[in-house]
Design an enzyme around this catalytic site. Structure first.
Site, PDB file in Angstrom:
ATOM      1  N   CYS A  66       4.379   3.153  17.888  1.00 55.41           N
ATOM      2  CA  CYS A  66       2.982   2.767  18.119  1.00 55.41           C
ATOM      3  C   CYS A  66       2.015   3.840  17.644  1.00 55.41           C
ATOM      4  O   CYS A  66       0.934   3.540  17.131  1.00 55.41           O
ATOM      5  CB  CYS A  66       2.760   2.487  19.597  1.00 55.41           C
ATOM      6  SG  CYS A  66       3.232   3.855  20.683  1.00 55.41           S
ATOM      7  N   HIS A 334       1.932   4.748  25.073  1.00 50.97           N
ATOM      8  CA  HIS A 334       1.488   3.828  24.023  1.00 50.97           C
ATOM      9  C   HIS A 334       0.284   4.394  23.288  1.00 50.97           C
ATOM     10  O   HIS A 334      -0.538   5.124  23.848  1.00 50.97           O
ATOM     11  CB  HIS A 334       1.141   2.472  24.625  1.00 50.97           C
ATOM     12  CG  HIS A 334       1.075   1.366  23.621  1.00 50.97           C
ATOM     13  ND1 HIS A 334       2.005   1.191  22.629  1.00 50.97           N
ATOM     14  CD2 HIS A 334       0.167   0.361  23.450  1.00 50.97           C
ATOM     15  CE1 HIS A 334       1.696   0.140  21.898  1.00 50.97           C
ATOM     16  NE2 HIS A 334       0.580  -0.377  22.371  1.00 50.97           N
ATOM     17  N   ASN A 355      -4.242  -3.496  19.081  1.00 54.58           N
ATOM     18  CA  ASN A 355      -2.875  -3.128  19.428  1.00 54.58           C
ATOM     19  C   ASN A 355      -1.944  -3.380  18.240  1.00 54.58           C
ATOM     20  O   ASN A 355      -2.368  -3.909  17.206  1.00 54.58           O
ATOM     21  CB  ASN A 355      -2.420  -3.934  20.657  1.00 54.58           C
ATOM     22  CG  ASN A 355      -1.247  -3.302  21.376  1.00 54.58           C
ATOM     23  OD1 ASN A 355      -0.785  -2.218  21.036  1.00 54.58           O
ATOM     24  ND2 ASN A 355      -0.736  -3.978  22.388  1.00 54.58           N
TER      25      ASN A 355
END
Length: 398
Positions: A66, A334, A355
């Site tokens: 991520c 994250h 995201n």
């Protein structure tokens, strides 16, 4: 699974080597599936205030990358801000170079540092500075018969290689281990092209970064907020995925949102590292906030109503934030990309966040996150120096 038990599993898993990044990412995503309501979207009415340019939403698949997806998205938006035609950059090129550097560091530290898929926002900038970058179409990292990232097998193999090296069976390390290690990575992700053609012109990764992307890696700074170290100085980011032991500027709690607000108003987006393993973070509904009471203390009705419209939030204090770091209820799990600002029907402000889990939620890959959530759960922010308010920039010396 309740918040405490998931946190315990997750906090333990991030310290493991090899498959930890893949495992932790999959556990994280799966754990959030229950954080949802069928009526959420009809009960939130968001009005965009600022929405800056960004490229399409991607999916990191079954990989703990991520940090690379979010920061490369951030760099793509920097190209837009600079008036350039944005290029979708290879997230796995950044990750591949981090794997190599991380392996070298792991051996130097005799195995006493994190391995796995995890990384930090600064890793992408550091790799850009050292190795340049390439378009996503040139280096997809899909060299093993799948159309999405699936890194667990590779992670297990590279862990095995590095474990063998650290054991030092010859009594003295040879330089050959680095070639063997890189060969394992390249067998899964593909060899990095020394030269490639893009729109009729030949580039190296370094010349592409300089001539096409055109950003200056020295213009980017990373910030966080802690009470256990002096403000307005640099401090080592004490999270497991900071394998390079990079430092961040330590600022006060409200400085973080002041920086984001100022940056967005001036046209700069922000890369964001955070904890999302909260019961008040819903990927499906695309909403995150801080509840006024602990989940375990809520009634069944309150739990069912978590995402059915705006809710009150507590005041976030520096002491609350620090305690969450220290007791592992905030974990660095994250990375995402803040690209704008919105208000709900009550006038409360939320950041618009991009995201890297595909377009599978109510807002096609985006979320609305309250400022209080950002204050409480941020582990780090990255921004162009030009986005920092003048007075704060002077305090930091940037």
């Amino acid at each position: 699974m309740n918040t405490f038990s998931f946190k315990s599993v997750f906090a333990a898993s991030v310290f493991l080597a090899g498959t930890a990044g893949c495992f932790a990412q999959d556990v994280l995503v799966n754990s959030l599936k229950l954080n949802a309501s069928d009526k959420s979207k009809e009960n939130f009415k968001f009005t965009e205030v600022i929405n800056l340019g960004t490229t399409s939403v991607k999916s990191q698949g079954s990989s703990g990358t991520c940090w690379s997806y979010s920061t490369n998205s951030f760099l793509e938006s920097e190209m837009i801000r600079l008036g350039k035609q944005p290029v979708e950059l290879s997230q796995i090129y950044s990750a591949r170079n981090v794997y190599v550097e991380k392996g070298i560091n792991y051996v130097r530290m005799h195995g006493a540092i994190t391995l796995g898929d995890g990384g930090a926002l600064h890793d992408v900038i550091n790799m850009y500075k050292k190795y340049g970058t390439v378009p996503r179409e040139v280096y997809t990292g899909l060299n093993y018969g799948t159309d999405k990232n699936k890194f667990a097998e590779m992670a297990a193999l590279i862990e095995g290689v590095l474990t063998a090296v650290v054991k030092n069976p010859n009594g003295e390390l040879t330089p050959n281990w680095q070639k063997a290690y890189a060969a394992v990575i390249d067998s899964y992700l593909g060899k990095v092209p020394e030269n490639f053609n893009y729109k009729g012109k030949n580039y190296t990764p370094q010349s592409f970064a300089k001539e096409v992307v055109g950003i200056n890696p020295d213009e980017y700074v990373e910030l966080s907020s802690f009470t256990n170290t002096p403000y307005y100085q640099k401090t080592t980011m004490m999270v497991p995925d900071n394998w390079s032991l990079d430092q961040v500027y330590n600022v006060k709690l409200n400085d973080m949102t002041d920086v984001i607000d100022n940056a967005l108003k001036k046209g700069y987006t922000v890369a964001w590292a955070t904890d999302v393993s909260e019961k008040t973070f819903s990927w499906k509904n695309g909403v995150a906030y801080v509840a006024t009471k602990k989940f375990d203390d809520m009634t069944a009705e309150e739990k069912a109503d978590l995402f059915n419209g705006p809710k009150a939030e507590p005041e976030i204090t520096p002491e609350m934030r620090q305690a969450a770091f220290d007791n592992y209820t905030t974990t660095d799990d994250h990375g995402m990309h803040i690209i704008g600002l919105a208000k709900d029907q009550t006038g409360k402000e939320y950041y618009i966040v991009k995201n890297s889990w595909g377009e599978t939620n109510d807002y096609k890959g985006f979320l609305f996150v309250t400022k209080n959530f950002v204050k409480y759960k941020t582990t780090a922010l990255m921004v162009n120096k030009g986005g920092i308010p003048g007075e704060l920039a002077k305090k930091l010396g940037v």
